[in-house]
Design a protein around this motif. Structure first.
Motif, PDB file in Angstrom:
ATOM      1  N   ASP A   1       0.823  -1.213   0.000  1.00 40.92           N
ATOM      2  CA  ASP A   1       0.000   0.000   0.000  1.00 40.92           C
ATOM      3  C   ASP A   1       0.855   1.261   0.000  1.00 40.92           C
ATOM      4  O   ASP A   1       0.500   2.258  -0.622  1.00 40.92           O
ATOM      5  N   SER A   2       1.979   1.216   0.679  1.00 40.34           N
ATOM      6  CA  SER A   2       2.850   2.393   0.731  1.00 40.34           C
ATOM      7  C   SER A   2       3.371   2.756  -0.660  1.00 40.34           C
ATOM      8  O   SER A   2       3.580   3.929  -0.961  1.00 40.34           O
ATOM      9  N   LYS A   3       3.550   1.776  -1.502  1.00 39.31           N
ATOM     10  CA  LYS A   3       4.002   2.042  -2.868  1.00 39.31           C
ATOM     11  C   LYS A   3       2.837   2.519  -3.736  1.00 39.31           C
ATOM     12  O   LYS A   3       3.013   3.377  -4.591  1.00 39.31           O
ATOM     13  N   LYS A   4       1.643   1.983  -3.515  1.00 35.82           N
ATOM     14  CA  LYS A   4       0.481   2.431  -4.278  1.00 35.82           C
ATOM     15  C   LYS A   4       0.173   3.895  -4.013  1.00 35.82           C
ATOM     16  O   LYS A   4      -0.320   4.597  -4.892  1.00 35.82           O
ATOM     17  N   GLU A   5       0.474   4.355  -2.807  1.00 34.25           N
ATOM     18  CA  GLU A   5       0.262   5.765  -2.485  1.00 34.25           C
ATOM     19  C   GLU A   5       1.122   6.675  -3.351  1.00 34.25           C
ATOM     20  O   GLU A   5       0.799   7.840  -3.542  1.00 34.25           O
ATOM     21  N   LEU A   6       2.208   6.147  -3.877  1.00 29.44           N
ATOM     22  CA  LEU A   6       3.079   6.933  -4.758  1.00 29.44           C
ATOM     23  C   LEU A   6       2.475   7.120  -6.142  1.00 29.44           C
ATOM     24  O   LEU A   6       2.919   7.972  -6.899  1.00 29.44           O
ATOM     25  N   GLY A   7       1.490   6.309  -6.486  1.00 35.20           N
ATOM     26  CA  GLY A   7       0.748   6.478  -7.734  1.00 35.20           C
ATOM     27  C   GLY A   7       1.259   5.626  -8.887  1.00 35.20           C
ATOM     28  O   GLY A   7       2.381   5.122  -8.877  1.00 35.20           O
ATOM     29  N   LEU A   8       0.388   5.484  -9.873  1.00 36.50           N
ATOM     30  CA  LEU A   8       0.733   4.689 -11.056  1.00 36.50           C
ATOM     31  C   LEU A   8       1.884   5.279 -11.845  1.00 36.50           C
ATOM     32  O   LEU A   8       2.671   4.552 -12.443  1.00 36.50           O
ATOM     33  N   GLN A   9       1.983   6.600 -11.860  1.00 39.03           N
ATOM     34  CA  GLN A   9       3.089   7.223 -12.600  1.00 39.03           C
ATOM     35  C   GLN A   9       4.433   6.794 -12.007  1.00 39.03           C
ATOM     36  O   GLN A   9       5.389   6.537 -12.727  1.00 39.03           O
ATOM     37  N   TRP A  10       4.500   6.698 -10.679  1.00 36.52           N
ATOM     38  CA  TRP A  10       5.717   6.216 -10.016  1.00 36.52           C
ATOM     39  C   TRP A  10       6.060   4.805 -10.504  1.00 36.52           C
ATOM     40  O   TRP A  10       7.205   4.502 -10.816  1.00 36.52           O
ATOM     41  N   TYR A  11       5.034   3.951 -10.570  1.00 37.79           N
ATOM     42  CA  TYR A  11       5.231   2.573 -11.035  1.00 37.79           C
ATOM     43  C   TYR A  11       5.721   2.568 -12.483  1.00 37.79           C
ATOM     44  O   TYR A  11       6.706   1.920 -12.810  1.00 37.79           O
ATOM     45  N   GLN A  12       5.051   3.304 -13.339  1.00 34.36           N
ATOM     46  CA  GLN A  12       5.422   3.312 -14.754  1.00 34.36           C
ATOM     47  C   GLN A  12       6.808   3.907 -14.978  1.00 34.36           C
ATOM     48  O   GLN A  12       7.510   3.497 -15.899  1.00 34.36           O
ATOM     49  N   ASN A  13       7.191   4.841 -14.150  1.00 35.46           N
ATOM     50  CA  ASN A  13       8.520   5.447 -14.299  1.00 35.46           C
ATOM     51  C   ASN A  13       9.641   4.432 -14.159  1.00 35.46           C
ATOM     52  O   ASN A  13      10.724   4.616 -14.714  1.00 35.46           O
ATOM     53  N   HIS A  14       9.397   3.353 -13.428  1.00 34.60           N
ATOM     54  CA  HIS A  14      10.422   2.309 -13.308  1.00 34.60           C
ATOM     55  C   HIS A  14      10.752   1.691 -14.671  1.00 34.60           C
ATOM     56  O   HIS A  14      11.852   1.206 -14.891  1.00 34.60           O
ATOM     57  N   PHE A  15       9.789   1.710 -15.554  1.00 35.74           N
ATOM     58  CA  PHE A  15       9.981   1.101 -16.868  1.00 35.74           C
ATOM     59  C   PHE A  15      10.324   2.122 -17.934  1.00 35.74           C
ATOM     60  O   PHE A  15      10.851   1.775 -18.979  1.00 35.74           O
ATOM     61  N   ASN A  16      10.021   3.381 -17.689  1.00 33.65           N
ATOM     62  CA  ASN A  16      10.249   4.414 -18.691  1.00 33.65           C
ATOM     63  C   ASN A  16      11.438   5.314 -18.389  1.00 33.65           C
ATOM     64  O   ASN A  16      11.829   6.097 -19.225  1.00 33.65           O
ATOM     65  N   GLN A  17      11.999   5.204 -17.187  1.00 35.14           N
ATOM     66  CA  GLN A  17      13.081   6.111 -16.805  1.00 35.14           C
ATOM     67  C   GLN A  17      14.371   5.831 -17.565  1.00 35.14           C
ATOM     68  O   GLN A  17      15.196   6.712 -17.732  1.00 35.14           O
ATOM     69  N   HIS A  18      14.545   4.624 -18.010  1.00 37.19           N
ATOM     70  CA  HIS A  18      15.751   4.256 -18.741  1.00 37.19           C
ATOM     71  C   HIS A  18      15.462   4.370 -20.226  1.00 37.19           C
ATOM     72  O   HIS A  18      14.557   3.725 -20.739  1.00 37.19           O
ATOM     73  N   LYS A  19      16.211   5.208 -20.900  1.00 38.07           N
ATOM     74  CA  LYS A  19      16.059   5.304 -22.350  1.00 38.07           C
ATOM     75  C   LYS A  19      16.535   3.977 -22.925  1.00 38.07           C
ATOM     76  O   LYS A  19      17.699   3.638 -22.852  1.00 38.07           O
ATOM     77  N   THR A  20      15.592   3.246 -23.427  1.00 39.68           N
ATOM     78  CA  THR A  20      15.935   1.919 -23.924  1.00 39.68           C
ATOM     79  C   THR A  20      15.173   1.633 -25.198  1.00 39.68           C
ATOM     80  O   THR A  20      14.052   2.090 -25.383  1.00 39.68           O
ATOM     81  N   SER A  21      15.802   0.901 -26.067  1.00 39.23           N
ATOM     82  CA  SER A  21      15.130   0.482 -27.298  1.00 39.23           C
ATOM     83  C   SER A  21      14.528  -0.915 -27.128  1.00 39.23           C
ATOM     84  O   SER A  21      14.004  -1.477 -28.075  1.00 39.23           O
ATOM     85  N   LYS A  22      14.614  -1.433 -25.920  1.00 42.82           N
ATOM     86  CA  LYS A  22      14.076  -2.766 -25.667  1.00 42.82           C
ATOM     87  C   LYS A  22      12.568  -2.742 -25.836  1.00 42.82           C
ATOM     88  O   LYS A  22      11.886  -1.837 -25.382  1.00 42.82           O
ATOM     89  N   LYS A  23      12.054  -3.766 -26.498  1.00 47.11           N
ATOM     90  CA  LYS A  23      10.652  -3.791 -26.909  1.00 47.11           C
ATOM     91  C   LYS A  23       9.706  -4.283 -25.827  1.00 47.11           C
ATOM     92  O   LYS A  23       8.565  -3.853 -25.755  1.00 47.11           O
ATOM     93  N   VAL A  24      10.156  -5.188 -24.995  1.00 43.49           N
ATOM     94  CA  VAL A  24       9.282  -5.806 -24.000  1.00 43.49           C
ATOM     95  C   VAL A  24       9.738  -5.391 -22.607  1.00 43.49           C
ATOM     96  O   VAL A  24      10.922  -5.477 -22.280  1.00 43.49           O
ATOM     97  N   LYS A  25       8.781  -4.936 -21.800  1.00 45.23           N
ATOM     98  CA  LYS A  25       9.093  -4.530 -20.434  1.00 45.23           C
ATOM     99  C   LYS A  25       8.305  -5.421 -19.475  1.00 45.23           C
ATOM    100  O   LYS A  25       7.109  -5.630 -19.656  1.00 45.23           O
ATOM    101  N   ILE A  26       9.019  -5.941 -18.469  1.00 44.07           N
ATOM    102  CA  ILE A  26       8.461  -6.965 -17.578  1.00 44.07           C
ATOM    103  C   ILE A  26       8.666  -6.567 -16.120  1.00 44.07           C
ATOM    104  O   ILE A  26       9.739  -6.105 -15.736  1.00 44.07           O
TER     105      ILE A  26
END
Length: 92
Positions: free
Chosen positions: A42-67
């Protein structure tokens, strides 16, 4: 907006989840994160979905699949419902 990740690995303890993580990590077209546990804590959910998505988008990557890989998502039906609400088309 593209929802990231496209795949969530629902691992459990002592079943080879981190062996799978290491194999996928080496793949040139896969970006994989572990231990985010957004849907579990719950403490992480309070940070919001953008926080979660940033884990996958913060790295400039050409990788096609994010897991996202977690060994705690497996144990709760509530988590399955939350993942479905987040993205009903996500691959588990």
């Amino acid at each position: 907006m593209t929802l990231e990740p496209q795949i969530i690995v629902l691992g459990t303890y002592k079943c080879g989840t981190y062996w799978l993580f290491n194999c996928l990590y080496e793949h040139k077209e896969i970006f994989i994160k572990d231990k985010i546990d957004y849907f579990y804590a719950d403490s992480k959910k309070e940070l919001g979905l953008q926080w979660y998505q940033n884990h996958f988008n913060q790295h400039k990557t050409s990788k096609k699949v994010k897991i996202d890989l977690s060994t705690v998502y497996f144990f709760s039906e509530k988590i399955a419902e939350e993942i479905y609400k987040y993205n009903p088309n996500i691959k588990l």
